[in-house]
Scaffold this motif. Structure first.
Motif, mmCIF file in Angstrom:
data_model
loop_
_atom_site.group_PDB
_atom_site.id
_atom_site.type_symbol
_atom_site.label_atom_id
_atom_site.label_comp_id
_atom_site.label_asym_id
_atom_site.label_seq_id
_atom_site.Cartn_x
_atom_site.Cartn_y
_atom_site.Cartn_z
ATOM 1 N N ALA A 169 0.814 -1.211 0.000
ATOM 2 C CA ALA A 169 0.000 0.000 0.000
ATOM 3 C C ALA A 169 0.851 1.265 0.000
ATOM 4 O O ALA A 169 0.423 2.317 -0.485
ATOM 5 N N MET A 216 -13.036 0.257 -5.505
ATOM 6 C CA MET A 216 -12.070 0.974 -4.680
ATOM 7 C C MET A 216 -11.052 1.713 -5.543
ATOM 8 O O MET A 216 -10.687 2.857 -5.249
ATOM 9 N N ILE A 266 -11.444 5.521 -4.457
ATOM 10 C CA ILE A 266 -10.495 6.011 -3.449
ATOM 11 C C ILE A 266 -9.044 5.680 -3.776
ATOM 12 O O ILE A 266 -8.134 6.099 -3.050
ATOM 13 N N ARG A 296 -4.165 2.163 -3.681
ATOM 14 C CA ARG A 296 -3.436 1.899 -2.435
ATOM 15 C C ARG A 296 -4.356 1.340 -1.347
ATOM 16 O O ARG A 296 -3.935 0.520 -0.512
ATOM 17 N N TRP A 297 -5.606 1.778 -1.346
ATOM 18 C CA TRP A 297 -6.543 1.299 -0.339
ATOM 19 C C TRP A 297 -6.897 -0.169 -0.545
ATOM 20 O O TRP A 297 -7.365 -0.835 0.398
ATOM 21 N N ALA A 303 -4.290 -1.775 1.524
ATOM 22 C CA ALA A 303 -4.532 -1.475 2.931
ATOM 23 C C ALA A 303 -5.664 -2.344 3.479
ATOM 24 O O ALA A 303 -5.591 -2.854 4.611
ATOM 25 N N ALA A 304 -6.707 -2.529 2.667
ATOM 26 C CA ALA A 304 -7.813 -3.392 3.079
ATOM 27 C C ALA A 304 -7.343 -4.834 3.243
ATOM 28 O O ALA A 304 -7.762 -5.536 4.171
ATOM 29 N N CYS A 318 -5.674 -5.247 6.606
ATOM 30 C CA CYS A 318 -6.639 -5.333 7.711
ATOM 31 C C CYS A 318 -7.285 -6.710 7.782
ATOM 32 O O CYS A 318 -7.440 -7.290 8.870
#
Length: 398
Positions: free
Chosen positions: A93, A157, A161, A164-165, A168-169, A172
């Motif tokens: 990310a 996504m 947004i 990169r997200w 990141a998701a 998580c």
């Protein structure tokens, strides 16, 4: 099965989550691939390495993770691997260049492959061969939701947004899965003493000299080409050649995933009743037929709408869903005491051939601006898997 955590209702959902990490991390960024070439100002072949080397990393990792789980246990290996996945997803990310992203993807794949390879070994630890095929069928049917919805989510996504997200998701999700492993996963390896690495090598050599293991291995690996060539080429066919959006690609990808899920459901329902080998034979024959249909459509020049690409692929995926769980269960049942090694070798072959097929398909589709090379690879994989069925005939019951 005195531990309630090993009951199917408790174990199968947990294994679904573990096994879904790898496909999810593979498929979530797929719609972003064409745009990443422009973002990093590089050629499509270089960005294609984020897919190809991810698959190659999964292949190599499975070759080691399976034997490591035979030696040290299923639980510690899968916990460590998930930690690596979370860390490398975050690194991806934050990548500042295409090279950094490729490196992060390779390291991410090392951990993400653990859920599949060790999950298969766990199933074989707990169940016999035909029941294992049924359980693998249910696990893969449920876990296919991840690659089914991942491209759609990844496309949305990416367009809203940013890419990169997506990573990141993934980080998580990997962290949540790691917490589940720590809390819910018992150790299932029954062997009290850990085999030496010399014994692991002898086990691997013995497996590779076994005709039935080689047969199941080839069926699973060659049939996987029908999927991975599609993964490598279909985004370029849909987005670049057909002019569709990343979101459209993600939505049509669900059709393919539904076909695979339906095949897995039938395998999970009937493998123990009719025998997994019978489903392997039927699925392999159907795969050849539908791959030839898809090839004919491409040669005729009709592949100008996603339906012509995805509907035949869904039928191929259905056939793959029928025979893949049985081929995996058969391979890990040849020598149950070496189930981790067998699962690792099978995963290595599947992902290794898959990486090659994805790179070839993506590169050739991008350079020829035609879907024909992609579907030709699918035919090669289907015919090869069908031919390998001869190696498992007249097999003794394990």
């Amino acid at each position: 099965m005195s531990d309630p955590r090993l009951a199917p209702r408790a174990l199968v959902p947990l294994l679904v989550v573990f096994a879904a990490i790898g496909p999810m991390a593979l498929n979530l960024p797929l719609p972003a691939v064409p745009g990443l070439a422009r973002y990093f100002d590089t050629d499509p072949g270089t960005i294609q390495l984020t897919i190809t080397l991810y698959l190659a990393g999964m292949a190599v990792a499975q070759l080691f993770l399976g034997p490591l789980s035979d030696r040290y246990g299923r639980r510690p290996v899968i916990i460590g691997a998930l930690a690596v996945t979370a860390a490398m997803s975050l690194f991806a990310a934050l990548a500042a260049s295409a090279t950094m992203l490729i490196v992060a993807r390779v390291l991410q794949s090392f951990g993400a492959s653990a859920g599949q390879v060790i999950g298969r070994a766990i199933i074989r630890d707990v169940f016999d061969k035909d029941r294992a095929a049924s359980m693998i069928g249910w696990v893969t049917m449920a876990m296919v939701v991840a690659p089914m919805v991942s491209p759609s989510i990844g496309g949305l996504m990416t367009e809203t947004i940013g890419w990169r997200w997506v990573f990141a998701a993934t980080a998580c999700i990997a962290l949540v899965t790691l917490a589940l492993a720590v809390v819910r996963l018992p150790e299932t390896r029954a062997v009290v003493s850990s085999p030496s690495f010399g014994q692991l090598l002898r086990d691997a050599g013995g497996l590779c000299r076994n005709r039935f293991f080689v047969g199941y291995l080839l069926i699973g690996a060659l049939s996987s080409i029908t999927f991975f060539s599609f993964v490598g080429g279909a985004p370029h066919v849909t987005v670049t050649i057909m002019g569709q959006s990343s979101t459209v690609y993600g939505l049509w990808f669900m059709v393919n995933a539904c076909g695979y899920m339906a095949g897995n459901a039938i395998c999970g329902r009937y493998a123990a009743r009719f025998g997994s080998d019978r489903l392997i034979r039927f699925g392999s024959a159907m795969m050849v037929l539908m791959a030839l249909v898809q090839f004919a459509i491409a040669l005729a020049g009709w592949m100008d709408h996603p339906a012509w690409l995805f509907l035949p692929q869904a039928a191929i995926a259905f056939a793959n869903g029928l025979q893949l769980p049985g081929s995996i269960a058969g391979a890990v049942s040849v020598r149950p005491e070496a189930a981790g090694s067998a699962s690792g070798i099978v995963g290595f072959a599947q992902m290794g051939l898959g990486a090659i097929a994805a790179q070839i398909a993506g590169t050739l589709v991008g350079t020829t601006m035609s879907p024909v090379p992609m579907v030709a690879l699918s035919v090669v994989g289907a015919v090869g898997a069908f031919a390998a069925v001869a190696l498992i005939r007249r097999r003794e019951t394990y």
